[in-house]
Design a protein around this motif. Structure first.
Motif, PDB file in Angstrom:
ATOM      1  N   SER A 212       0.770  -1.112   0.067  1.00 12.58           N
ATOM      2  CA  SER A 212      -0.079  -0.057  -0.077  1.00 12.58           C
ATOM      3  C   SER A 212       0.928   1.250  -0.129  1.00 12.58           C
ATOM      4  CB  SER A 212      -1.032   0.059   1.273  1.00 12.58           C
ATOM      5  OG  SER A 212      -0.097  -0.061   2.370  1.00 12.58           O
ATOM      6  N   GLY A 213       2.306   1.338   0.163  1.00 13.25           N
ATOM      7  CA  GLY A 213       3.049   2.187   0.026  1.00 13.25           C
ATOM      8  C   GLY A 213       3.264   2.884  -1.111  1.00 13.25           C
ATOM      9  N   ASP A 214       3.682   3.886  -1.072  1.00 11.97           N
ATOM     10  CA  ASP A 214       4.110   4.814  -2.481  1.00 11.97           C
ATOM     11  C   ASP A 214       5.615   4.437  -2.730  1.00 11.97           C
ATOM     12  OD1 ASP A 214       5.099   6.685  -4.122  1.00 11.97           O
ATOM     13  OD2 ASP A 214       3.981   8.360  -2.938  1.00 11.97           O
ATOM     14  N   ALA A 215       5.845   3.943  -3.814  1.00 15.72           N
ATOM     15  CA  ALA A 215       7.408   3.761  -4.078  1.00 15.72           C
ATOM     16  C   ALA A 215       8.159   4.701  -3.959  1.00 15.72           C
ATOM     17  CB  ALA A 215       7.564   2.941  -5.457  1.00 15.72           C
ATOM     18  N   PHE A 216       7.892   5.988  -4.416  1.00 13.52           N
ATOM     19  CA  PHE A 216       8.613   7.320  -4.489  1.00 13.52           C
ATOM     20  C   PHE A 216       8.855   7.656  -2.851  1.00 13.52           C
ATOM     21  CE2 PHE A 216       9.388  11.975  -4.187  1.00 13.52           C
ATOM     22  CZ  PHE A 216      10.066  12.108  -5.208  1.00 13.52           C
ATOM     23  N   ALA A 217       7.842   7.340  -2.212  1.00 13.08           N
ATOM     24  CA  ALA A 217       8.094   7.965  -0.433  1.00 13.08           C
ATOM     25  C   ALA A 217       8.880   6.909   0.142  1.00 13.08           C
ATOM     26  CB  ALA A 217       6.594   7.833   0.028  1.00 13.08           C
ATOM     27  N   GLN A 218       8.875   5.569  -0.410  1.00 11.94           N
ATOM     28  CA  GLN A 218       9.827   4.520   0.261  1.00 11.94           C
ATOM     29  C   GLN A 218      11.170   4.672  -0.196  1.00 11.94           C
ATOM     30  OE1 GLN A 218       7.323   0.987  -1.118  1.00 11.94           O
ATOM     31  NE2 GLN A 218       7.101   0.557   0.908  1.00 11.94           N
ATOM     32  N   ARG A 219      11.425   5.001  -1.532  1.00  9.16           N
ATOM     33  CA  ARG A 219      12.881   4.993  -2.052  1.00  9.16           C
ATOM     34  C   ARG A 219      13.531   6.287  -1.151  1.00  9.16           C
ATOM     35  NH1 ARG A 219      11.966   4.299  -7.037  1.00  9.16           N
ATOM     36  NH2 ARG A 219      11.069   6.376  -7.549  1.00  9.16           N
ATOM     37  N   GLY A 220      12.668   7.563  -0.930  1.00 10.34           N
ATOM     38  CA  GLY A 220      13.134   8.806  -0.481  1.00 10.34           C
ATOM     39  C   GLY A 220      13.425   8.602   1.033  1.00 10.34           C
TER      40      GLY A 220
ATOM     41  N   ILE B 226      15.931  -3.821   2.959  1.00  9.83           N
ATOM     42  CA  ILE B 226      16.495  -3.875   1.677  1.00  9.83           C
ATOM     43  C   ILE B 226      16.435  -5.214   0.990  1.00  9.83           C
ATOM     44  CG2 ILE B 226      18.633  -3.384   0.499  1.00  9.83           C
ATOM     45  CD1 ILE B 226      19.092  -0.960   2.105  1.00  9.83           C
ATOM     46  N   THR B 227      17.063  -6.086   2.095  1.00 15.46           N
ATOM     47  CA  THR B 227      17.163  -7.450   1.599  1.00 15.46           C
ATOM     48  C   THR B 227      15.867  -8.337   1.357  1.00 15.46           C
ATOM     49  OG1 THR B 227      17.326  -8.326   3.919  1.00 15.46           O
ATOM     50  CG2 THR B 227      19.257  -7.832   2.603  1.00 15.46           C
ATOM     51  N   SER B 228      14.604  -7.674   1.920  1.00 15.80           N
ATOM     52  CA  SER B 228      13.483  -8.338   1.900  1.00 15.80           C
ATOM     53  C   SER B 228      12.819  -7.830   0.428  1.00 15.80           C
ATOM     54  CB  SER B 228      12.239  -8.074   3.033  1.00 15.80           C
ATOM     55  OG  SER B 228      12.176  -6.477   2.889  1.00 15.80           O
ATOM     56  N   GLN B 229      13.182  -6.408  -0.022  1.00 16.83           N
ATOM     57  CA  GLN B 229      12.967  -6.020  -1.376  1.00 16.83           C
ATOM     58  C   GLN B 229      13.541  -6.909  -2.336  1.00 16.83           C
ATOM     59  OE1 GLN B 229      10.560  -3.592  -1.922  1.00 16.83           O
ATOM     60  NE2 GLN B 229      10.098  -4.002   0.390  1.00 16.83           N
ATOM     61  N   LEU B 230      14.977  -7.203  -2.269  1.00 13.94           N
ATOM     62  CA  LEU B 230      15.553  -7.850  -3.276  1.00 13.94           C
ATOM     63  C   LEU B 230      15.249  -9.225  -3.286  1.00 13.94           C
ATOM     64  CD1 LEU B 230      19.413  -6.438  -2.460  1.00 13.94           C
ATOM     65  CD2 LEU B 230      17.751  -5.742  -4.342  1.00 13.94           C
ATOM     66  N   GLN B 231      14.680  -9.601  -2.380  1.00 14.69           N
ATOM     67  CA  GLN B 231      14.241 -11.044  -2.450  1.00 14.69           C
ATOM     68  C   GLN B 231      12.979 -11.205  -3.586  1.00 14.69           C
ATOM     69  OE1 GLN B 231      13.358 -12.905   1.282  1.00 14.69           O
ATOM     70  NE2 GLN B 231      15.099 -12.077   2.087  1.00 14.69           N
ATOM     71  N   SER B 232      12.275 -10.146  -3.755  1.00 16.89           N
ATOM     72  CA  SER B 232      11.146 -10.057  -4.835  1.00 16.89           C
ATOM     73  C   SER B 232      11.817 -10.293  -6.227  1.00 16.89           C
ATOM     74  CB  SER B 232      10.405  -8.737  -4.763  1.00 16.89           C
ATOM     75  OG  SER B 232       9.714  -8.540  -5.941  1.00 16.89           O
ATOM     76  N   SER B 233      11.516 -10.823  -7.094  1.00 14.45           N
ATOM     77  CA  SER B 233      11.999 -11.119  -8.402  1.00 14.45           C
ATOM     78  C   SER B 233      11.761  -9.890  -9.402  1.00 14.45           C
ATOM     79  CB  SER B 233      11.339 -12.208  -8.991  1.00 14.45           C
ATOM     80  OG  SER B 233       9.878 -12.071  -9.414  1.00 14.45           O
ATOM     81  N   GLY B 234      11.006  -8.851  -9.157  1.00 11.09           N
ATOM     82  CA  GLY B 234      10.659  -7.697 -10.024  1.00 11.09           C
ATOM     83  C   GLY B 234      11.525  -6.796  -9.841  1.00 11.09           C
ATOM     84  N   SER B 235      11.929  -6.043 -11.117  1.00 13.16           N
ATOM     85  CA  SER B 235      13.001  -5.356 -11.204  1.00 13.16           C
ATOM     86  C   SER B 235      12.612  -3.617 -10.579  1.00 13.16           C
ATOM     87  CB  SER B 235      13.162  -4.575 -12.719  1.00 13.16           C
ATOM     88  OG  SER B 235      12.185  -4.391 -13.342  1.00 13.16           O
ATOM     89  N   SER B 236      11.252  -3.686 -10.269  1.00 20.13           N
ATOM     90  CA  SER B 236      10.963  -2.450  -9.466  1.00 20.13           C
ATOM     91  C   SER B 236      11.507  -2.364  -8.049  1.00 20.13           C
ATOM     92  CB  SER B 236       9.649  -2.243  -9.308  1.00 20.13           C
ATOM     93  OG  SER B 236       8.921  -3.385  -8.781  1.00 20.13           O
ATOM     94  N   SER B 237      11.685  -3.490  -7.539  1.00 15.34           N
ATOM     95  CA  SER B 237      12.326  -3.710  -6.356  1.00 15.34           C
ATOM     96  C   SER B 237      13.757  -3.255  -6.292  1.00 15.34           C
ATOM     97  CB  SER B 237      12.055  -5.167  -5.819  1.00 15.34           C
ATOM     98  OG  SER B 237      12.870  -5.902  -6.198  1.00 15.34           O
ATOM     99  N   LEU B 238      14.360  -3.492  -7.393  1.00 17.99           N
ATOM    100  CA  LEU B 238      15.752  -3.133  -7.373  1.00 17.99           C
ATOM    101  C   LEU B 238      15.988  -1.673  -7.528  1.00 17.99           C
ATOM    102  CD1 LEU B 238      18.681  -3.924  -7.541  1.00 17.99           C
ATOM    103  CD2 LEU B 238      18.445  -4.335 -10.120  1.00 17.99           C
ATOM    104  N   SER B 239      15.142  -1.270  -8.203  1.00 18.38           N
ATOM    105  CA  SER B 239      14.968   0.243  -8.417  1.00 18.38           C
ATOM    106  C   SER B 239      14.804   1.252  -7.350  1.00 18.38           C
ATOM    107  CB  SER B 239      14.351   0.688  -9.737  1.00 18.38           C
ATOM    108  OG  SER B 239      13.094   0.530  -9.432  1.00 18.38           O
ATOM    109  N   LEU B 240      14.027   0.552  -6.395  1.00 14.45           N
ATOM    110  CA  LEU B 240      13.473   0.919  -5.114  1.00 14.45           C
ATOM    111  C   LEU B 240      14.709   1.134  -3.973  1.00 14.45           C
ATOM    112  CD1 LEU B 240      10.721   2.029  -3.630  1.00 14.45           C
ATOM    113  CD2 LEU B 240      10.799  -0.418  -2.722  1.00 14.45           C
ATOM    114  N   VAL B 241      15.338   0.071  -4.180  1.00 17.47           N
ATOM    115  CA  VAL B 241      16.612   0.156  -3.044  1.00 17.47           C
ATOM    116  C   VAL B 241      17.721   0.793  -3.679  1.00 17.47           C
ATOM    117  CG1 VAL B 241      15.625  -1.783  -1.809  1.00 17.47           C
ATOM    118  CG2 VAL B 241      17.216  -2.237  -3.646  1.00 17.47           C
ATOM    119  N   THR B 242      18.225   0.873  -4.946  1.00 19.93           N
ATOM    120  CA  THR B 242      19.521   1.157  -5.485  1.00 19.93           C
ATOM    121  C   THR B 242      20.229   2.405  -4.934  1.00 19.93           C
ATOM    122  OG1 THR B 242      19.053  -0.216  -7.789  1.00 19.93           O
ATOM    123  CG2 THR B 242      20.792   1.509  -7.747  1.00 19.93           C
TER     124      THR B 242
END
Length: 138
Positions: free
Chosen positions: A34-42, A84-100
């Protein structure tokens, strides 16, 4: 006049402990789907820089004019690395761009590198790099 720094803003002047102003950033990370990816990245990026301020290897920690209790950042730093590691466990590339951006900042800090390595993050990151952008939607 007094200088406004990361240390003077987020660490208690009396005992050097991390004060709770960082907690809302961690809550933003744990909003999940339910979170906003932009807000989470920031939030992750800001939290990383706040916590790195308290790591012994960082330049601010070497400045003896301000005392920091380094152990007060260990648990929150581990919580950030776990997210971060839980995001990277996801297979989607959006998770990688979220934590980079956050990972890029954290890797300048030896304490964060070790925590990331110890949590298995290197394996998850290498899986994303091996797979490339197969998961992207065009």
């Amino acid at each position: 006049g007094s200088r406004v720094t990361m240390g003077s803003t987020f660490f208690n002047k009396m005992d050097g402990n991390l004060i709770d102003e960082w907690r809302p950033l961690l809550r933003v990370l744990h909003l999940g789907g339910s979170g906003d990816a932009f807000a989470q990245r920031g939030a992750a990026y800001c939290l990383a820089h706040i916590l790195m301020t308290g790591c012994p290897s960082q330049p601010f920690a070497i400045d003896r004019s301000y005392r920091i209790n380094h152990s007060s950042v260990e648990e929150p730093l581990q919580a950030l690395i776990s997210w971060i590691t839980s995001q990277l466990q996801s297979s989607g590339s959006s998770s990688l761009s979220l934590v980079t951006p956050t990972l890029t900042g954290l890797m300048s800090c030896p304490e964060a590198r070790m925590a990331f390595s110890n949590s298995g993050g290197i394996g998850y990151l290498s899986r994303h790099l091996r797979n490339g952008t197969k998961g992207t939607k065009n």
